[in-house]
Design a protein around this motif. Structure first.
Motif, PDB file in Angstrom:
ATOM      1  N   PRO A   9       0.920  -1.286   0.149  1.00  0.00           N
ATOM      2  CA  PRO A   9      -0.105  -0.010  -0.070  1.00  0.00           C
ATOM      3  C   PRO A   9       0.533   1.365   0.142  1.00  0.00           C
ATOM      4  O   PRO A   9       0.556   2.128  -0.605  1.00  0.00           O
ATOM      5  CB  PRO A   9      -0.840  -0.305   1.350  1.00  0.00           C
ATOM      6  N   THR A  10       1.919   1.304   0.842  1.00  0.00           N
ATOM      7  CA  THR A  10       2.864   2.554   0.937  1.00  0.00           C
ATOM      8  C   THR A  10       3.188   2.853  -0.654  1.00  0.00           C
ATOM      9  O   THR A  10       3.228   3.835  -1.053  1.00  0.00           O
ATOM     10  CB  THR A  10       4.122   2.254   1.620  1.00  0.00           C
ATOM     11  N   ALA A  11       3.971   1.713  -1.307  1.00  0.00           N
ATOM     12  CA  ALA A  11       4.472   1.976  -2.752  1.00  0.00           C
ATOM     13  C   ALA A  11       3.225   2.286  -3.752  1.00  0.00           C
ATOM     14  O   ALA A  11       3.556   3.250  -4.529  1.00  0.00           O
ATOM     15  CB  ALA A  11       5.185   0.567  -3.182  1.00  0.00           C
ATOM     16  N   ALA A  12       2.153   1.294  -3.711  1.00  0.00           N
ATOM     17  CA  ALA A  12       1.114   1.880  -4.570  1.00  0.00           C
ATOM     18  C   ALA A  12       0.400   3.079  -4.628  1.00  0.00           C
ATOM     19  O   ALA A  12       0.514   3.902  -5.603  1.00  0.00           O
ATOM     20  CB  ALA A  12       0.037   0.939  -4.336  1.00  0.00           C
ATOM     21  N   VAL A  13       0.328   3.759  -3.179  1.00  0.00           N
ATOM     22  CA  VAL A  13      -0.381   4.917  -3.097  1.00  0.00           C
ATOM     23  C   VAL A  13       0.729   6.294  -3.361  1.00  0.00           C
ATOM     24  O   VAL A  13       0.538   7.162  -4.012  1.00  0.00           O
ATOM     25  CB  VAL A  13      -0.997   5.357  -1.715  1.00  0.00           C
ATOM     26  N   ALA A  14       2.005   5.664  -3.242  1.00  0.00           N
ATOM     27  CA  ALA A  14       3.235   6.798  -3.225  1.00  0.00           C
ATOM     28  C   ALA A  14       3.189   7.028  -4.752  1.00  0.00           C
ATOM     29  O   ALA A  14       3.265   8.249  -5.320  1.00  0.00           O
ATOM     30  CB  ALA A  14       4.646   6.588  -2.568  1.00  0.00           C
ATOM     31  N   LEU A  15       3.053   6.230  -5.571  1.00  0.00           N
ATOM     32  CA  LEU A  15       3.369   6.063  -6.943  1.00  0.00           C
ATOM     33  C   LEU A  15       2.013   6.361  -7.744  1.00  0.00           C
ATOM     34  O   LEU A  15       2.040   7.430  -8.475  1.00  0.00           O
ATOM     35  CB  LEU A  15       3.468   5.109  -7.531  1.00  0.00           C
ATOM     36  N   ALA A  16       0.718   6.397  -7.171  1.00  0.00           N
ATOM     37  CA  ALA A  16      -0.401   6.917  -7.637  1.00  0.00           C
ATOM     38  C   ALA A  16      -0.677   8.426  -7.261  1.00  0.00           C
ATOM     39  O   ALA A  16      -1.058   8.958  -8.212  1.00  0.00           O
ATOM     40  CB  ALA A  16      -1.823   6.032  -7.050  1.00  0.00           C
ATOM     41  N   GLU A  17      -0.167   8.818  -6.523  1.00  0.00           N
ATOM     42  CA  GLU A  17      -0.313  10.224  -5.855  1.00  0.00           C
ATOM     43  C   GLU A  17       0.501  11.258  -6.648  1.00  0.00           C
ATOM     44  O   GLU A  17       0.129  12.420  -6.845  1.00  0.00           O
ATOM     45  CB  GLU A  17       0.251  10.309  -4.270  1.00  0.00           C
ATOM     46  N   ILE A  18       1.340  10.679  -7.432  1.00  0.00           N
ATOM     47  CA  ILE A  18       2.503  11.623  -8.221  1.00  0.00           C
ATOM     48  C   ILE A  18       1.551  12.216  -9.410  1.00  0.00           C
ATOM     49  O   ILE A  18       0.908  11.225 -10.323  1.00  0.00           O
ATOM     50  CB  ILE A  18       3.548  10.909  -8.863  1.00  0.00           C
ATOM     51  N   GLY A  19       1.405  13.285  -9.482  1.00  0.00           N
ATOM     52  CA  GLY A  19       0.635  14.183 -10.423  1.00  0.00           C
ATOM     53  C   GLY A  19      -0.669  14.248 -10.148  1.00  0.00           C
ATOM     54  O   GLY A  19      -1.451  14.804 -11.016  1.00  0.00           O
ATOM     55  N   ASP A  20      -1.258  13.720  -9.136  1.00  0.00           N
ATOM     56  CA  ASP A  20      -2.666  13.729  -8.783  1.00  0.00           C
ATOM     57  C   ASP A  20      -3.265  14.872  -8.228  1.00  0.00           C
ATOM     58  O   ASP A  20      -2.240  15.785  -7.890  1.00  0.00           O
ATOM     59  CB  ASP A  20      -2.591  12.567  -7.616  1.00  0.00           C
ATOM     60  N   LYS A  21      -4.290  15.026  -8.273  1.00  0.00           N
ATOM     61  CA  LYS A  21      -4.992  16.459  -7.967  1.00  0.00           C
ATOM     62  C   LYS A  21      -4.500  16.651  -6.389  1.00  0.00           C
ATOM     63  O   LYS A  21      -4.513  17.915  -6.192  1.00  0.00           O
ATOM     64  CB  LYS A  21      -6.511  16.523  -8.072  1.00  0.00           C
ATOM     65  N   THR A  22      -4.626  15.804  -5.519  1.00  0.00           N
ATOM     66  CA  THR A  22      -4.160  16.172  -4.220  1.00  0.00           C
ATOM     67  C   THR A  22      -2.752  16.615  -4.115  1.00  0.00           C
ATOM     68  O   THR A  22      -2.283  17.468  -3.225  1.00  0.00           O
ATOM     69  CB  THR A  22      -4.526  15.101  -3.203  1.00  0.00           C
ATOM     70  N   GLN A  23      -1.841  16.066  -4.815  1.00  0.00           N
ATOM     71  CA  GLN A  23      -0.480  16.353  -5.061  1.00  0.00           C
ATOM     72  C   GLN A  23      -0.243  17.957  -5.577  1.00  0.00           C
ATOM     73  O   GLN A  23       0.544  18.730  -4.876  1.00  0.00           O
ATOM     74  CB  GLN A  23       0.374  15.491  -5.706  1.00  0.00           C
ATOM     75  N   LEU A  24      -1.303  18.259  -6.519  1.00  0.00           N
ATOM     76  CA  LEU A  24      -1.306  19.652  -6.988  1.00  0.00           C
ATOM     77  C   LEU A  24      -1.605  20.514  -5.889  1.00  0.00           C
ATOM     78  O   LEU A  24      -1.308  21.612  -5.844  1.00  0.00           O
ATOM     79  CB  LEU A  24      -2.088  19.619  -8.340  1.00  0.00           C
ATOM     80  N   LEU A  25      -3.048  20.117  -5.127  1.00  0.00           N
ATOM     81  CA  LEU A  25      -3.197  20.787  -4.157  1.00  0.00           C
ATOM     82  C   LEU A  25      -2.112  21.090  -2.835  1.00  0.00           C
ATOM     83  O   LEU A  25      -2.003  22.187  -2.434  1.00  0.00           O
ATOM     84  CB  LEU A  25      -4.504  20.330  -3.216  1.00  0.00           C
ATOM     85  N   THR A  26      -1.580  20.073  -2.735  1.00  0.00           N
ATOM     86  CA  THR A  26      -0.253  20.217  -1.914  1.00  0.00           C
ATOM     87  C   THR A  26       0.647  21.511  -2.424  1.00  0.00           C
ATOM     88  O   THR A  26       0.872  22.454  -1.515  1.00  0.00           O
ATOM     89  CB  THR A  26       0.452  19.089  -1.780  1.00  0.00           C
ATOM     90  N   LEU A  27       0.788  21.423  -3.618  1.00  0.00           N
ATOM     91  CA  LEU A  27       1.597  22.475  -4.303  1.00  0.00           C
ATOM     92  C   LEU A  27       1.011  23.957  -3.976  1.00  0.00           C
ATOM     93  O   LEU A  27       1.822  24.721  -3.752  1.00  0.00           O
ATOM     94  CB  LEU A  27       2.020  22.239  -5.542  1.00  0.00           C
ATOM     95  N   VAL A  28      -0.282  23.838  -4.308  1.00  0.00           N
ATOM     96  CA  VAL A  28      -0.932  25.272  -3.973  1.00  0.00           C
ATOM     97  C   VAL A  28      -0.930  25.514  -2.633  1.00  0.00           C
ATOM     98  O   VAL A  28      -0.677  26.946  -2.375  1.00  0.00           O
ATOM     99  CB  VAL A  28      -2.519  25.105  -4.502  1.00  0.00           C
ATOM    100  N   LEU A  29      -1.088  24.849  -1.689  1.00  0.00           N
ATOM    101  CA  LEU A  29      -1.132  25.039  -0.428  1.00  0.00           C
ATOM    102  C   LEU A  29       0.280  25.331   0.349  1.00  0.00           C
ATOM    103  O   LEU A  29       0.244  26.436   0.954  1.00  0.00           O
ATOM    104  CB  LEU A  29      -1.671  23.585   0.633  1.00  0.00           C
ATOM    105  N   ALA A  30       1.337  24.843  -0.293  1.00  0.00           N
ATOM    106  CA  ALA A  30       2.767  25.245   0.093  1.00  0.00           C
ATOM    107  C   ALA A  30       2.940  26.619  -0.379  1.00  0.00           C
ATOM    108  O   ALA A  30       3.657  27.230   0.328  1.00  0.00           O
ATOM    109  CB  ALA A  30       3.626  24.231  -0.413  1.00  0.00           C
ATOM    110  N   ALA A  31       2.397  27.143  -1.731  1.00  0.00           N
ATOM    111  CA  ALA A  31       2.822  28.233  -2.326  1.00  0.00           C
ATOM    112  C   ALA A  31       2.013  29.301  -1.446  1.00  0.00           C
ATOM    113  O   ALA A  31       2.478  30.548  -1.334  1.00  0.00           O
ATOM    114  CB  ALA A  31       2.355  28.216  -3.707  1.00  0.00           C
ATOM    115  N   ARG A  32       0.882  29.058  -1.005  1.00  0.00           N
ATOM    116  CA  ARG A  32      -0.164  30.112  -0.423  1.00  0.00           C
ATOM    117  C   ARG A  32       0.228  30.171   1.140  1.00  0.00           C
ATOM    118  O   ARG A  32       0.180  31.257   1.517  1.00  0.00           O
ATOM    119  CB  ARG A  32      -1.622  29.319  -0.471  1.00  0.00           C
ATOM    120  N   PHE A  33       0.616  29.034   1.774  1.00  0.00           N
ATOM    121  CA  PHE A  33       1.010  29.223   3.147  1.00  0.00           C
ATOM    122  C   PHE A  33       2.484  29.133   3.143  1.00  0.00           C
ATOM    123  O   PHE A  33       3.111  28.043   2.813  1.00  0.00           O
ATOM    124  CB  PHE A  33       0.173  28.474   3.802  1.00  0.00           C
TER     125      PHE A  33
END
Length: 186
Positions: A9-33
């Motif tokens: 599960p760790t490997a599967a989710v880490a790979l599936a998350e790359i480029g995912d909308k929640t990862q993009l949201l993380t980028l937006v949040l990091a830029a915002r705050f």
């Protein structure tokens, strides 16, 4: 092996998350705050709750599915998630009204909502059907989410300059396809 209920599960989710909308949201949040710890804590708690509920759903569904079908459903689901990874997500920036609550609450709420119906949540439900340990699957998928998102908070866009996102998506797709084959035939 029981450790597989954490590692896969760790490997599967880490790979599936790359480029995912929640990862993009993380980028937006990091830029915002400028509040890495608050964002990390928000992601951690949102993921633990969301994926914990997803694991319970996945394990509940297994009780109603005939035993001979489970292997094929899991393999087909891995195949579907693998193909889904080939479709790039877009940044669905949520309403800025949540930003008024500060970095922790904004991250907690936005991340939890963005994860609903997301491919990593679907993968979590699938993985819960494959493994008996709800705790290890929840911790594994959460660890995968953190592995994929914490570097984004600190490195942001610079990390994506080294490896084209399309190549990462293809590699993640290949992993899910291999998991589908292994589930069905091994």
């Amino acid at each position: 092996m029981e450790i597989d209920a954490f590692i896969i599960p760790t490997a599967a989710v880490a790979l599936a998350e790359i480029g995912d909308k929640t990862q993009l949201l993380t980028l937006v949040l990091a830029a915002r705050f400028n509040a890495a710890r608050s964002i990390i804590l928000g992601i951690l708690i949102a993921t633990l709750v969301n994926h914990g509920l997803s694991v319970l759903l996945g394990q509940w569904l297994v009780d109603f599915i005939p035993e001979g079908w489970i292997t094929w459903i899991v393999a087909g689901s891995f195949l579907a998630v693998g193909l889904w990874l080939l479709i790039p997500d877009k940044d669905d920036e949520e309403s800025s009204r949540f930003y008024a609550y500060g970095p922790f609450l904004a991250t907690l709420v936005l991340f939890f909502l963005a994860e609903i119906g997301d491919k990593t949540q679907v993968a979590t439900v699938i993985l819960a059907g494959q493994y008996e340990s709800a705790l290890l699957v929840t911790l594994g998928t959460t660890a995968g989410m953190m592995l994929a998102n914490v570097p984004v908070i600190y490195l942001g866009r610079k990390a994506m300059d080294f490896v084209p996102l399309a190549y990462v998506r293809y590699a993640a797709c290949a992993l899910f396809l291999l998991m589908a084959i292994a589930t069905a035939f091994l």
